[in-house]
Scaffold this motif. Structure first.
Motif, mmCIF file in Angstrom:
data_model
loop_
_atom_site.group_PDB
_atom_site.id
_atom_site.type_symbol
_atom_site.label_atom_id
_atom_site.label_comp_id
_atom_site.label_asym_id
_atom_site.label_seq_id
_atom_site.Cartn_x
_atom_site.Cartn_y
_atom_site.Cartn_z
ATOM 1 N N GLU A 160 0.840 -1.192 0.000
ATOM 2 C CA GLU A 160 0.000 0.000 0.000
ATOM 3 C C GLU A 160 0.882 1.252 0.000
ATOM 4 O O GLU A 160 2.082 1.186 0.250
ATOM 5 C CB GLU A 160 -0.900 0.021 1.244
ATOM 6 N N ARG A 161 0.239 2.393 -0.256
ATOM 7 C CA ARG A 161 0.959 3.654 -0.162
ATOM 8 C C ARG A 161 1.115 4.016 1.308
ATOM 9 O O ARG A 161 0.127 4.244 1.997
ATOM 10 C CB ARG A 161 0.198 4.768 -0.893
ATOM 11 N N PRO A 162 2.348 4.048 1.809
ATOM 12 C CA PRO A 162 2.529 4.297 3.249
ATOM 13 C C PRO A 162 2.065 5.690 3.656
ATOM 14 O O PRO A 162 2.231 6.663 2.916
ATOM 15 C CB PRO A 162 4.053 4.156 3.445
ATOM 16 N N GLN A 163 1.469 5.768 4.817
ATOM 17 C CA GLN A 163 1.112 7.037 5.426
ATOM 18 C C GLN A 163 0.924 6.801 6.917
ATOM 19 O O GLN A 163 1.099 5.679 7.403
ATOM 20 C CB GLN A 163 -0.148 7.615 4.790
ATOM 21 N N LYS A 164 0.599 7.851 7.639
ATOM 22 C CA LYS A 164 0.461 7.729 9.091
ATOM 23 C C LYS A 164 -0.574 6.660 9.431
ATOM 24 O O LYS A 164 -1.713 6.712 8.992
ATOM 25 C CB LYS A 164 0.032 9.072 9.682
ATOM 26 N N GLY A 165 -0.151 5.669 10.218
ATOM 27 C CA GLY A 165 -1.051 4.611 10.628
ATOM 28 C C GLY A 165 -1.216 3.495 9.611
ATOM 29 O O GLY A 165 -1.969 2.552 9.840
ATOM 30 N N ARG A 166 -0.515 3.572 8.464
ATOM 31 C CA ARG A 166 -0.622 2.532 7.444
ATOM 32 C C ARG A 166 0.760 2.200 6.904
ATOM 33 O O ARG A 166 1.454 3.059 6.363
ATOM 34 C CB ARG A 166 -1.542 2.977 6.307
ATOM 35 N N TYR A 167 1.155 0.943 7.067
ATOM 36 C CA TYR A 167 2.471 0.492 6.643
ATOM 37 C C TYR A 167 2.315 -0.745 5.769
ATOM 38 O O TYR A 167 1.279 -1.403 5.769
ATOM 39 C CB TYR A 167 3.342 0.157 7.859
ATOM 40 N N ARG A 168 3.377 -1.076 5.047
ATOM 41 C CA ARG A 168 3.334 -2.268 4.200
ATOM 42 C C ARG A 168 3.477 -3.545 5.028
ATOM 43 O O ARG A 168 2.978 -4.585 4.629
ATOM 44 C CB ARG A 168 4.417 -2.165 3.120
#
Length: 471
Positions: A169-177
């Motif tokens: 996924e496209r990493p961002q705050k609260g979301r990681y691969r």
């Protein structure tokens, strides 16, 4: 190992030959120079020796000290909660056959189409078919349940699992691969009390963490009433096809319910059909009973008619738990009933329900609320000289036996430096053992917060430190 349908890892180091071929010589030189610069960033040249620069991959994170301790705190809290409800642990592989997710998560889902990490194997591999790193936990748990024969031998089971999942996924705050989940699955129960118990358990977990969360629930019907709802959403989508995003236009005929959870078309779908209006009598009674049970347990909730699951084996109850403190990635727990999944994967027609919580997002919520755990060192042992080091081992052991956190410092440094180290690691007390203390069978207990100290028998030091911790 590359993400399915994603660019291979090395693509960022490839020169853009297509663009170069259609441009000028100057542009070609610029592209080659840019390519060389990217290569230089990846490789460090020192004294003629090439050293690969080792850094973590984009979308992955290292958990060190406080961040790792917050994860452990959340997982331990979750484990205590689920064990009170008689859930048993299950551990599943990190690698599964790709067909498992094609049949469970769905071929039209973003996870299967864009986000899975596929493992490339040599032709001589002893396993046929493609393999992937697991993007979620439920399909693997269901596979293990069926493979163990529990769906026919002893269908009513309660399991919990935890561990890393991987999605491109496209990493961002609260979301990681690579992210971490703690999840539960209940097999063999179709009653509303089972659904309510999961939400009650989440509420117990929320209270133990001490954070604010909002519970959203919905019912999406069953095989009797769901087709009519699906048809209504399809007709709505066809009517507004030109207003839909590209992804929703492509999915419309294959999986129209996915329109309702699209973030891009959120404003449009506010006027879409609601599942609650299409429920049959049995599903309506099941949902009413669930809400009554939640009221009885004092679990606050709101009804959200847009909460859906796009696959046919999902039925009735669906829910999400939202935090207002973690930004755009606000869903920290999500779950629902999937009465058709076990049969879809080749098992017996056994009902099921479960949920998964995102540890990274819960950690953000804890930190925002000021509820992240603090690692506290009760005492640092400062031995002055080799003889004191021998005594330090026994004193530290006795203190640890009482449940105290104790760190022994090096006897080869000066006492002033050791006191500085004790303060740096956050120790409440320094236990100083020198020649005079050895002769007396005593220690000097220095309170690093109050900047005061006393001499006392070594047998009393653990009791004194424990008393200070309680106070």
């Amino acid at each position: 190992m590359t993400p399915r349908s994603a660019k291979p890892i090395s693509s960022s180091l490839r020169p853009t030959w297509r663009a170069v071929s259609s441009g000028t010589t100057a542009y070609a030189c610029s592209a080659i120079a840019s390519f060389a610069t990217r290569c230089a960033r990846a490789l460090r040249l020192t004294d003629g020796v090439t050293n690969l620069e080792l850094t973590r991959l984009r979308g992955f994170q290292d958990l060190i000290g406080p961040s790792a301790e917050t994860f452990t705190f959340i997982e331990d809290c979750a484990r205590r909660c689920v064990e009170r409800h008689c859930f048993r642990e299950i551990r599943i592989p990190l690698v599964e056959r790709i067909e498992l997710y094609d049949r469970s998560t769905g071929e039209t889902s973003d996870i299967v189409q864009k986000q899975m990490y596929k493992i490339e194997r040599p032709p001589e591999s002893d396993t046929s078919g493609a393999m992937v790193l697991r993007p979620e936990g439920t399909p693997g748990v269901v596979r293990a349940y069926i493979e163990a024969g529990l769906d026919r031998r002893d269908p009513e089971q309660r399991f919990f699992y935890s561990g890393p999942m991987l999605r491109y996924e496209r990493p961002q705050k609260g979301r990681y691969r690579q992210f971490h989940q703690f999840g539960v699955e209940v097999f063999g129960r179709s009653d509303a009390l089972c659904d309510a118990e999961l939400l009650v358990m989440i509420e117990e977990f929320r209270r133990e963490l001490g954070i604010r969360l909002t519970f959203q629930i919905n019912s999406i019907g069953d095989a009797v009433c769901r087709p009519a709802f699906r048809e209504a959403v399809l007709n709505f989508g066809l009517k507004h096809r030109d207003q839909l995003c590209q992804d929703c236009q492509q999915r419309l005929t294959r999986n129209p319910l996915r329109l309702l959870d699209c973030k891009i078309d959120a404003a449009l779908v506010e006027s879409a059909p609601r599942s609650i209006d299409y429920l049959c009598a049995d599903c309506r009674a099941h949902f009413a009973k669930l809400k009554d049970l939640l009221d009885a347990a004092a679990v606050e909730f709101v009804e959200n008619p847009r909460l859906v699951r796009g696959l046919d084996y999902y039925t009735r109850t669906t829910f999400e738990v939202i935090s207002a403190d973690v930004g755009a990635q606000s869903t920290v727990i999500a779950g629902g009933r999937y009465d058709g999944l076990i049969e879809a994967l080749g098992g017996a027609p056994v009902p099921g329900i479960g949920f998964a919580m995102g540890i990274e997002r819960l950690a953000l919520a804890l930190e925002t609320a000021g509820r992240a755990p603090k690692f506290e060192v009760d005492a640092a042992i400062i031995p002055i000289g080799d003889a004191a080091a021998r005594k330090a081992i026994t004193v530290a052991h006795a203190m640890r036996q009482r449940g105290l956190r104790v760190e022994m410092l090096s006897p080869e440094r000066r006492p002033k430096a050791l006191l500085g180290r004790a303060a740096k690691i956050g120790a409440r007390f320094a236990v100083i053992i020198g020649e005079n203390e050895l002769q007396k069978g005593a220690v000097v207990l220095r309170d690093l917060r109050a900047s005061s100290q006393i001499e006392l028998p070594e047998a009393q030091v653990a009791e004194r430190v424990l008393a200070a911790r309680v106070g």
